[in-house]
Design a protein around this motif. Structure first.
Motif, PDB file in Angstrom:
ATOM      1  N   VAL A 289       0.871  -1.173   0.000  1.00  0.00           N
ATOM      2  CA  VAL A 289       0.000   0.000   0.000  1.00  0.00           C
ATOM      3  C   VAL A 289       0.905   1.218   0.000  1.00  0.00           C
ATOM      4  O   VAL A 289       2.004   1.184   0.549  1.00  0.00           O
ATOM      5  CB  VAL A 289      -0.968   0.020   1.197  1.00  0.00           C
ATOM      6  CG1 VAL A 289      -2.114  -0.941   0.999  1.00  0.00           C
ATOM      7  CG2 VAL A 289      -0.234  -0.301   2.490  1.00  0.00           C
ATOM      8  N   TYR A 290       0.438   2.305  -0.604  1.00  0.00           N
ATOM      9  CA  TYR A 290       1.348   3.401  -0.956  1.00  0.00           C
ATOM     10  C   TYR A 290       0.702   4.757  -0.705  1.00  0.00           C
ATOM     11  O   TYR A 290      -0.518   4.876  -0.605  1.00  0.00           O
ATOM     12  CB  TYR A 290       1.752   3.282  -2.434  1.00  0.00           C
ATOM     13  CG  TYR A 290       2.124   1.888  -2.832  1.00  0.00           C
ATOM     14  CD1 TYR A 290       3.431   1.437  -2.715  1.00  0.00           C
ATOM     15  CD2 TYR A 290       1.150   0.999  -3.297  1.00  0.00           C
ATOM     16  CE1 TYR A 290       3.770   0.131  -3.053  1.00  0.00           C
ATOM     17  CE2 TYR A 290       1.472  -0.298  -3.635  1.00  0.00           C
ATOM     18  CZ  TYR A 290       2.777  -0.734  -3.513  1.00  0.00           C
ATOM     19  OH  TYR A 290       3.114  -2.030  -3.841  1.00  0.00           O
ATOM     20  N   THR A 291       1.533   5.780  -0.664  1.00  0.00           N
ATOM     21  CA  THR A 291       1.061   7.128  -0.399  1.00  0.00           C
ATOM     22  C   THR A 291      -0.001   7.575  -1.395  1.00  0.00           C
ATOM     23  O   THR A 291       0.022   7.193  -2.572  1.00  0.00           O
ATOM     24  CB  THR A 291       2.229   8.126  -0.409  1.00  0.00           C
ATOM     25  OG1 THR A 291       1.764   9.415  -0.020  1.00  0.00           O
ATOM     26  CG2 THR A 291       2.867   8.241  -1.799  1.00  0.00           C
ATOM     27  N   THR A 292      -0.928   8.403  -0.918  1.00  0.00           N
ATOM     28  CA  THR A 292      -1.893   9.040  -1.802  1.00  0.00           C
ATOM     29  C   THR A 292      -1.475  10.478  -2.124  1.00  0.00           C
ATOM     30  O   THR A 292      -2.188  11.192  -2.820  1.00  0.00           O
ATOM     31  CB  THR A 292      -3.293   9.054  -1.159  1.00  0.00           C
ATOM     32  OG1 THR A 292      -3.216   9.700   0.118  1.00  0.00           O
ATOM     33  CG2 THR A 292      -3.825   7.648  -0.970  1.00  0.00           C
ATOM     34  N   ASN A 293      -0.326  10.885  -1.610  1.00  0.00           N
ATOM     35  CA  ASN A 293       0.196  12.211  -1.937  1.00  0.00           C
ATOM     36  C   ASN A 293       0.450  12.284  -3.444  1.00  0.00           C
ATOM     37  O   ASN A 293       1.070  11.398  -4.026  1.00  0.00           O
ATOM     38  CB  ASN A 293       1.495  12.451  -1.164  1.00  0.00           C
ATOM     39  CG  ASN A 293       1.952  13.899  -1.216  1.00  0.00           C
ATOM     40  OD1 ASN A 293       2.118  14.468  -2.282  1.00  0.00           O
ATOM     41  ND2 ASN A 293       2.169  14.480  -0.048  1.00  0.00           N
ATOM     42  N   LYS A 294      -0.031  13.345  -4.091  1.00  0.00           N
ATOM     43  CA  LYS A 294       0.106  13.444  -5.552  1.00  0.00           C
ATOM     44  C   LYS A 294       1.556  13.584  -5.990  1.00  0.00           C
ATOM     45  O   LYS A 294       1.898  13.320  -7.142  1.00  0.00           O
ATOM     46  CB  LYS A 294      -0.723  14.629  -6.066  1.00  0.00           C
ATOM     47  CG  LYS A 294      -2.227  14.402  -5.949  1.00  0.00           C
ATOM     48  CD  LYS A 294      -3.005  15.502  -6.643  1.00  0.00           C
ATOM     49  CE  LYS A 294      -4.490  15.138  -6.719  1.00  0.00           C
ATOM     50  NZ  LYS A 294      -5.284  15.639  -5.658  1.00  0.00           N
ATOM     51  N   PHE A 295       2.439  14.014  -5.079  1.00  0.00           N
ATOM     52  CA  PHE A 295       3.868  14.077  -5.388  1.00  0.00           C
ATOM     53  C   PHE A 295       4.526  12.791  -4.896  1.00  0.00           C
ATOM     54  O   PHE A 295       5.352  12.803  -3.985  1.00  0.00           O
ATOM     55  CB  PHE A 295       4.512  15.308  -4.748  1.00  0.00           C
ATOM     56  CG  PHE A 295       4.034  16.603  -5.331  1.00  0.00           C
ATOM     57  CD1 PHE A 295       4.580  17.087  -6.510  1.00  0.00           C
ATOM     58  CD2 PHE A 295       3.019  17.323  -4.723  1.00  0.00           C
ATOM     59  CE1 PHE A 295       4.136  18.283  -7.061  1.00  0.00           C
ATOM     60  CE2 PHE A 295       2.566  18.520  -5.257  1.00  0.00           C
ATOM     61  CZ  PHE A 295       3.125  18.999  -6.439  1.00  0.00           C
TER      62      PHE A 295
END
Length: 400
Positions: free
Chosen positions: A48-54
């Motif tokens: 599972v991974y960041t939802t930050n657009k950067f």
């Protein structure tokens, strides 16, 4: 009441077939800052991974290969430098890391995950990375658990031994995270290893489900990193029959994995930058699970609540006002609030309590806030920490 199955933690070491090593290669001044994790055979992988657009280059690349192949055999990781917002050069450097590791271990580059954490906007010094790969060995040491730390003050590690189908198995997890913690998917970095054999779709579904009630329910400062990632590797070397949801031992594995993820999440919350207290919020009797979890996380994330707890101030008004600011649905006339088992609000009205006694209880290392909505059958939990002067000091000078 919220209950989670408890297991006995064992001394931290790797499950069968896993090896690691870590070195100091000069990314930090003196401490370990670079290392790898290796499985003797390709392992089933879930993430599972960041939802930050950067999304940082290493996180994006690892997400891509795990989503496509559901397999990893190695992870290369560094601290101090995030390799985030580094453009095409950052992407190129990730591919170079994969190639260097694959050549040394004689495996396919698409079996190499990459993880970085640290300062955003700085490229990796690839000469140091390349030299570092040549120095890494396959050992049983667990120094990698230290090499991924940044502003953390301690390791976050958990090991549990258990049986599946009569076979001895182990799950060992480690994580880092202290500031910039408000994940909408996972934590800063967390790696879970197990020698259990499990189907890839079953593992991914489990990790996604359990992340929602563990890592997604912690907050330190309301910020979501560009590098957040949780990876789980299961290499099957325990020798059990491959687990699926229909297997009779599926629930045992799920319970142990839940325990490990929750312990790691709590350790991250307790080690929040400058923190002196772990705060647990338990929300009971909500109309639905999302509302229960949203209220719990809002409470541990409120700067007013966090500051009051730092000052050992039993100001329950800050708790109830935070609940009122959430979009959750509930009856505002039926709320009970307990601070460390001291009832301070009954049916949304103040009750008499010994302020000095409750204040003294707020000086302990772990604080429990219990909110009973009396409006349904769903519960939720979240974990955070107090807000201290030290947090401001750390983050006022982070890049300098």
């Amino acid at each position: 009441m919220i209950t989670t199955k408890k297991f006995v933690e064992t001394e931290f070491d790797w499950p069968k077939g896993f090896y690691s090593d870590a070195k100091h290669i000069g990314l930090k001044h003196k401490k370990l800052d670079f290392g790898w994790l290796y499985s003797k055979v390709p392992a089933t992988a879930a993430g599972v991974y960041t939802t930050n657009k950067f999304c940082a280059a290493p996180t994006a690349k690892t997400k891509e290969i795990v989503s496509q192949n559901h397999k990893l055999q190695a992870i290369i990781a560094n601290s101090a430098i995030a390799n985030s917002c580094t453009g095409l050069q950052g992407e190129k450097d990730v591919l170079t890391e994969q190639k260097l590791v694959a050549q040394k271990l004689e495996i396919n580059p698409d079996l190499v995950g990459v993880a970085s954490t640290g300062l955003i906007g700085t490229c990796l010094p690839m000469d140091k990375i390349e030299q570092g790969v040549t120095e890494l060995n396959l050992t049983s040491n667990t120094d990698l658990t230290k090499a991924i730390l940044t502003t953390d003050t301690k390791q976050k590690i958990v090991s549990v031994d258990f049986k599946i189908q009569g076979v001895n198995c182990k799950i060992s997890g480690f994580a880092k995270g202290s500031g910039m913690i408000h994940p909408k998917m996972a934590t800063m970095l967390a790696f879970i290893t197990t020698d259990v054999a499990i189907a890839d779709d079953t593992l991914q579904a489990l990790l996604s489900e359990l992340t929602d009630v563990t890592f997604n329910q912690i907050t330190v400062d309301g910020d979501t990193s560009t590098n957040d990632m949780v990876l789980t590797l299961a290499n099957g070397m325990a020798g059990n029959e491959e687990l699926t949801k229909e297997n009779s031992d599926y629930q045992t594995f799920k319970d142990v994995l839940h325990f490990v993820l929750q312990k790691l999440a709590q350790k991250i919350a307790a080690d929040g930058e400058g923190a002196t207290k772990l705060v647990e919020a338990n929300v009971l009797a909500a109309q639905n699970k999302p509302d229960a979890q949203a209220i719990a996380k809002a409470i541990v994330g409120s700067n007013l609540v966090k500051a009051a707890l730092f000052g050992a101030d039993p100001n329950w008004g800050r708790i109830i006002s935070t609940i009122g600011a959430t979009p959750a649905t509930y009856n505002p006339q039926t709320i009970d609030i307990k601070i460390n088992e001291f009832l301070v609000v009954k049916q949304s009205l103040a009750v008499d309590f010994d302020k000095e006694e409750v204040s003294n209880s707020l000086k302990q290392d772990v604080i429990t806030l219990t909110i009973d909505l009396h409006d349904g059958q769903y519960d939720g939990q979240a974990w955070g920490c107090d807000l201290t002067y030290e947090y401001v000091k750390i983050n006022a000078t982070y890049s300098s």
